[in-house]
Enzyme design. Structure first.
Site, short mmCIF file in Angstrom:
data_model
loop_
_atom_site.label_atom_id
_atom_site.label_comp_id
_atom_site.label_asym_id
_atom_site.label_seq_id
_atom_site.Cartn_x
_atom_site.Cartn_y
_atom_site.Cartn_z
N HIS A 1 11.38 -32.05 12.11
CA HIS A 1 10.56 -32.48 10.85
C HIS A 1 10.01 -31.29 9.87
O HIS A 1 9.24 -31.49 8.99
CB HIS A 1 9.09 -32.94 11.30
CG HIS A 1 9.25 -34.22 12.07
ND1 HIS A 1 9.24 -35.64 11.55
CD2 HIS A 1 9.47 -34.75 13.50
CE1 HIS A 1 9.35 -36.37 12.57
NE2 HIS A 1 9.59 -35.93 13.60
N LYS B 1 -3.01 -35.43 0.70
CA LYS B 1 -1.91 -34.98 2.16
C LYS B 1 -2.61 -33.58 2.65
O LYS B 1 -3.62 -32.88 2.13
CB LYS B 1 -0.50 -34.45 1.39
CG LYS B 1 -0.57 -33.59 0.13
CD LYS B 1 0.71 -33.31 -0.35
CE LYS B 1 1.22 -34.13 -1.18
NZ LYS B 1 2.67 -34.88 -0.74
N ARG B 2 -1.89 -33.06 3.71
CA ARG B 2 -2.46 -32.11 4.43
C ARG B 2 -2.47 -30.88 3.36
O ARG B 2 -1.65 -30.79 2.47
CB ARG B 2 -1.71 -31.47 5.74
CG ARG B 2 -2.02 -32.40 6.67
CD ARG B 2 -3.61 -32.47 7.09
NE ARG B 2 -4.12 -31.18 7.60
CZ ARG B 2 -4.16 -30.84 8.92
NH1 ARG B 2 -3.92 -31.73 9.64
NH2 ARG B 2 -4.36 -29.39 9.20
N LYS C 1 2.71 -27.13 -0.06
CA LYS C 1 2.50 -28.41 -0.95
C LYS C 1 2.01 -28.15 -2.33
O LYS C 1 1.95 -29.16 -3.07
CB LYS C 1 1.63 -29.39 0.01
CG LYS C 1 2.52 -29.70 1.05
CD LYS C 1 1.47 -30.63 2.30
CE LYS C 1 1.85 -30.86 3.48
NZ LYS C 1 2.95 -31.71 3.41
N THR D 1 6.15 -38.57 3.18
CA THR D 1 5.95 -40.09 3.40
C THR D 1 4.86 -40.82 2.30
O THR D 1 5.04 -41.98 2.46
CB THR D 1 5.56 -40.58 4.89
OG1 THR D 1 4.67 -39.84 5.24
CG2 THR D 1 6.89 -40.46 5.67
N LYS E 1 4.36 -44.30 0.20
CA LYS E 1 3.24 -45.20 0.12
C LYS E 1 2.90 -45.42 -1.29
O LYS E 1 2.45 -46.57 -1.77
CB LYS E 1 2.16 -44.91 1.03
CG LYS E 1 2.80 -44.73 2.29
CD LYS E 1 1.67 -43.95 3.33
CE LYS E 1 2.20 -43.41 4.44
NZ LYS E 1 1.57 -42.32 5.46
C1 26W Z 1 3.38 -26.34 16.33
C2 26W Z 1 2.66 -26.68 15.20
C3 26W Z 1 3.19 -27.87 14.43
C4 26W Z 1 2.38 -28.93 14.18
C5 26W Z 1 2.95 -29.99 13.34
C6 26W Z 1 4.44 -27.65 13.76
C7 26W Z 1 4.76 -28.74 13.14
C8 26W Z 1 4.24 -29.80 12.90
C9 26W Z 1 4.66 -30.90 12.08
C10 26W Z 1 6.40 -31.11 12.29
C11 26W Z 1 4.31 -31.13 10.86
C12 26W Z 1 4.48 -32.31 10.20
O1 26W Z 1 4.01 -33.44 10.20
N1 26W Z 1 5.72 -32.38 9.23
C13 26W Z 1 5.98 -33.41 8.67
O2 26W Z 1 6.78 -34.41 9.00
C14 26W Z 1 6.90 -35.66 8.15
C15 26W Z 1 7.39 -37.06 9.15
O3 26W Z 1 8.96 -36.58 9.19
C16 26W Z 1 7.60 -35.37 7.15
O4 26W Z 1 7.46 -36.42 6.21
C17 26W Z 1 7.07 -34.11 6.18
O5 26W Z 1 7.64 -33.65 5.05
C18 26W Z 1 6.80 -32.83 7.02
O6 26W Z 1 5.99 -31.96 6.69
#
Ligand code: 26W
Length: 841
Positions: free
Chosen positions: A376, A569-570, A575, A677, A681
């Site tokens: 992701h 968004k976060r 971003k 995503t 929406k």
């Molecule tokens: C280890 C800490 C950590 C926590 C969460 C690393 C990475 C994450 C996630 C991968 C972050 C995340 O939510 N990524 C998002 O995933 C979405 C679903 O696929 C994508 O639409 C977003 O672009 C992506 O940033």
């Protein structure tokens, strides 16, 4: 809901063949049930009950109806024994359940009427439910959308996760700063969950491994460990209109044994205390980091805790029906939601070898046919690399297995490359090994031991193949595939935007609810004047609803006739919320210098949580709120610009926000956003995308046409090219562009703060003093092109018919972005599941 008496599985097909039956809703029975629940749960009458008690009473009445279908579905799975997917995820950002369940049971209107008759307002009842915020952002919400689609399409699936005591923190804005408040979402109890102690599992941590050699092979056993009891709680996942109810299973932790207060053995007593503490801590809180690996020991404990319990249960469930564990993969597949659940690989190996006595080769065969991995993010700081000291101390047996996977993989690299001219094998090993430099690299393990690796948008997958995971793609090209993300239209249109949903159904029928591409039939209305007016009127009403929410929550008055320009968004530097707010500062300067300029009123709306320890992200929030304070209170601009920071952006207020947006800000530095995503929406709700060619924006523009979006900025190739050549020099832009210079100086000259508060943001863009790279997210580089695109937004909005046409086309062209399509592709190309249809006799 359908009651089902017979079952059939059909081969996976692209056309949904799920029966749709309405809930057999008995209004009088439901009303009696609510009154009865209030009485038996709280010893109160409806008049005496608190709003929360009423919510609970209603939720229990609904759960009663769900439970029947839940039992039928699980019975059907039991009988048909179909292949199942276990979606393993540290995060499920479910939001509220009541409204969503009613929608999917097709009982929303009936329940609304029944509650009306009791003098209750369903909306207010819904508002009593806390969000199940067991996730950070995109990855967690995607998991929730996938569960909705799996149940709706009729695929046998389990979600496996953690029952955090505290979910994503609540955000309060105090004095313009983010303050994190604990999210005690379980205080009043969760009426939809079911505790299942009969499926409890024991999970072991620490200790050491002993080996016994017998009959020509080794037997391993973990000794001197601490253990925790994992207790599952099941949540129903209701499919839309098909009577299917799948399960999200989240694990709670309990101490294995109670205190022996009379124990005089000091060692035993101490161990009991430690085990109790371990159990107490493990599921305490969701880590609020998004895209940032922090290397916390407790996080690895969380990962192994829920994975070990889930894998044990998957194996146990399989063995209740089958006798040959070697065929496990024919009935089970694990989808790993990013690397967070990757310990599933060595855990499955462990169970197969240590508990079912398979050889390494046999266990490897099963494991590599069971596990599949979704990536992701390409952000380097998000990659999980556990120090071997920590990993081996916490999970000694698992670490041994990882070492052996690594040893064999390195042999494979040798075998493949040692005789290839021009290939430096040592270099390959350095880049690809699972264990290297004292660290366990989870992504490498997930790729090496899985049968599928997928990215989440076409561009993202291409970048993985060509850059980040190039060596792995070269070695295992057949494993790589793309699955562009999607969202559920049931929550984000049917529930979140009732007015537009009804309008769509009036024009093209209701098939879009389970077959979103049908919404394309709206295209013919894009140029229909009456339809345009109706559409704009609905958008206006949704803007009035959001304006009311903002007034109630922020005390700021906004004009629903202004352009609602939204970025929710976060908060992350990539971003680029900073680009957005710097542009607002620039516009404000323009307006101050030239008060009579042609300017269409604009409301800039932000919503974002920052990771608790992320300084620049938190400062950006403070900058937004400071700019808001100045601009919103400046009478000289006549309210032409308003800036709003919506506190505590979450799944529930998101539904209100998407419905009301005119402009969807998707402005990440190209190549950094894997998919996004939120962009989908917004599109579904008829907002126009203002964005870079990043993530799924590329595919959105491909569907709707570039003329119905506003695209700006560097391409991902250009960004990557700069990065490969040491970045670019923002100082040149600062020196040559007086508008940008002025805005940047306002970060440090007291315009928005009397202190040095925003200096770190200024430094991150220019960095005159240090050797760190400056503006690594290309904010100044993209500024001009962004400002031009914003100018085009304003021009376009002034032409109401033209805007309405583009907005309607956005809705009409959103068909591709349903998570139903995404899930069907996972089923067809990765999981190979059969659809289960419940039939009513
Ligand atoms: C280890 C800490 C950590 C926590 C969460 C690393 C990475 C994450 C996630 C991968 C972050 C995340 O939510 N990524 C998002 O995933 C979405 C679903 O696929 C994508 O639409 C977003 O672009 C992506 O940033």
């Amino acid at each position: 809901m359908a009651t089902s008496t017979s079952v059939a599985t059909t081969a996976a097909a692209n056309t949904a063949a799920v029966t749709t039956k309405k809930i057999r809703f008995d209004k009088e029975l439901f009303k009696r049930s609510v009154l009865y629940n209030v009485k038996t749960l709280y010893r109160r009458t409806l008049e005496e009950a608190t709003p929360q008690q009423i919510f609970q009473a209603v939720a229990y009445a609904i759960k009663d109806q769900i439970v029947e279908c839940w039992m039928e579905t699980q019975k059907a799975y039991e009988k048909e024994d179909p292949k199942m997917v276990y979606y393993m995820s540290m995060e499920f950002l479910m939001g509220r359940a009541l409204g969503n369940n009613l929608i999917n049971m097709q009982g929303y209107d009936d329940v609304k009427d029944a509650l009306d008759e009791l003098g209750l307002d369903l909306n207010l009842v819904e508002d009593q439910e806390p969000d199940a915020a067991l996730g950070n952002g995109g990855l967690g919400r995607l998991a929730a959308c996938f569960l909705d689609s799996l149940a709706t399409l009729g695929y046998p699936a389990y979600g496996c996760g953690i029952r955090y005591r505290y979910g994503m923190f609540k955000q309060e804005i105090r004095d313009g700063f983010q303050v994190e408040v604990p999210d005690n979402w379980l205080v009043d109890g969760n009426p939809f969950e079911l505790r299942r102690p009969e499926y409890a599992k024991t999970v072991k941590f620490g200790g050491y491994v002993t080996v016994r050699h017998e009959n020509g092979r080794n037997f391993f056993s973990q000794e001197g460990y601490q253990s925790v009891k994992a207790i599952p709680f099941d949540l129903p996942i209701v499919g839309y209109g098909n009577g299917i109810v799948n399960t999200l299973r989240i694990w709670d932790a309990e101490a294995v044994e109670c205190f022996q207060l009379d124990s005089f053995d000091k060692g035993e007593y101490q161990k009991a205390v430690e085990q109790q503490n371990l159990a107490r801590n493990i599921v305490e809180v969701l880590y609020p980091n998004d895209n940032h690996y922090a290397g916390k020991e407790l996080r690895l404990k969380q990962q192994y805790f829920f994975i070990s319990a889930s894998v044990q249960e998957a194996v146990a469930k399989y063995m209740r029906k089958h006798d040959d564990i070697r065929k496990f993969h024919e009935k089970v597949t694990f989808q790993l939601n990013d690397t967070h659940p990757t310990v599933a690989i060595p855990e499955l190996m462990r169970i197969l070898m240590d508990e079912y006595y398979l050889t390494w080769e046999e266990a490897w065969e099963v494991t590599t046919k069971t596990c599949a991995y979704t990536n992701h993010t390409i952000m380097a700081e998000a990659l999980e690399k556990w120090p071997i000291e920590l990993f081996s101390r916490l999970l000694p047996r698992i670490y041994q297995i990882v070492e052996e996977i690594n040893r064999r993989f390195i042999n494979d690299i040798y075998a493949k490359y040692s005789n290839v001219p021009g290939v430096n094998v040592q270099e390959k090993i350095r880049k690809m090994a699972i264990i290297y430099d004292g660290q366990v690299k989870m992504a490498h393990m997930a790729i090496v031991a899985g049968y599928s690796v997928n990215g989440v948008a076409r561009l993202h997958t291409e970048i993985l193949k060509k850059q980040e995971l190039k060596d792995f793609y070269e070695m295992f090209p057949e494993r790589f595939n793309n699955k562009t993300n999607g969202i559920t239209q049931r929550r984000f249109l049917l529930h979140g935007n009732l007015l537009l949903a009804k309008w769509v159904t009036d024009h093209v029928g209701s098939e879009w609810i389970t077959d979103l591409p049908q919404i394309a039939r709206l295209k013919v209305y894009a140029t229909d004047e009456k339809a345009q007016q109706e559409f704009m009127n609905i958008k206006y009403q949704n803007k009035v609803r959001l304006a009311k929410y903002i007034l109630e929550h922020n005390g700021i008055e906004v004009d629903p006739r202004s352009i609602f320009d939204v970025q929710v968004k976060r908060l992350h530097e990539y971003k680029r919320q900073l680009l957005n707010i710097l542009h607002v500062m620039y516009l404000y300067n323009e307006l101050k210098e030239n008060p009579d300029m042609d300017f269409f009123p604009r409301t800039f709306i932000f919503g974002a949580k920052a990771a608790a320890g992320y300084r620049n992200a938190k400062l950006t929030i403070k900058l937004i709120t400071s700019v808001a304070d100045v601009i919103n209170n400046d009478p000289s601009i006549n309210g032409k610009i308003k800036v709003v920071f919506i506190e505590n952006y979450n799944v529930s207020n998101a539904e209100i926000i998407f419905a009301a947006a005119d402009v969807s800000e998707q402005i990440s530095t190209a190549s950094k956003e894997a998919s996004g995503t939120g962009n989908m929406k917004f599109m579904l709700n008829g907002a126009l995308t203002l964005g870079t060619m990043d993530g799924a924006n590329v595919e959105i523009v491909e569907e709707v046409g570039e003329e119905n979006a506003f695209i700006f900025g560097l391409s991902s190739d250009e960004v990557i090219n700069y990065e490969n050549h040491g970045g670019y020099n923002p100082m040149e832009i600062f020196n040559n562009d007086q508008d940008i210079r002025k805005v940047l100086m306002q970060l440090i000259n007291g315009t928005y703060s009397h202190t040095e508060l925003f200096r770190p943001l200024y430094n991150s863009l220019l960095n005159t003093q240090s050797t760190d790279k400056a503006d690594t997210y290309f904010i100044l580089k993209d500024f001009k092109s962004y400002a031009e695109a914003q100018k085009k937004v304003e021009q376009a909005y002034k032409n109401e018919a033209g805007w309405a046409k583009s907005a309607i086309l956005n809705v009409a062209c959103s068909g591709k972005f349903t998570s139903d399509r995404t899930i069907q592709q996972y089923v067809d190309e990765i999981w190979h599941l059969d659809k289960v249809v419940l039939k009513k006799n």
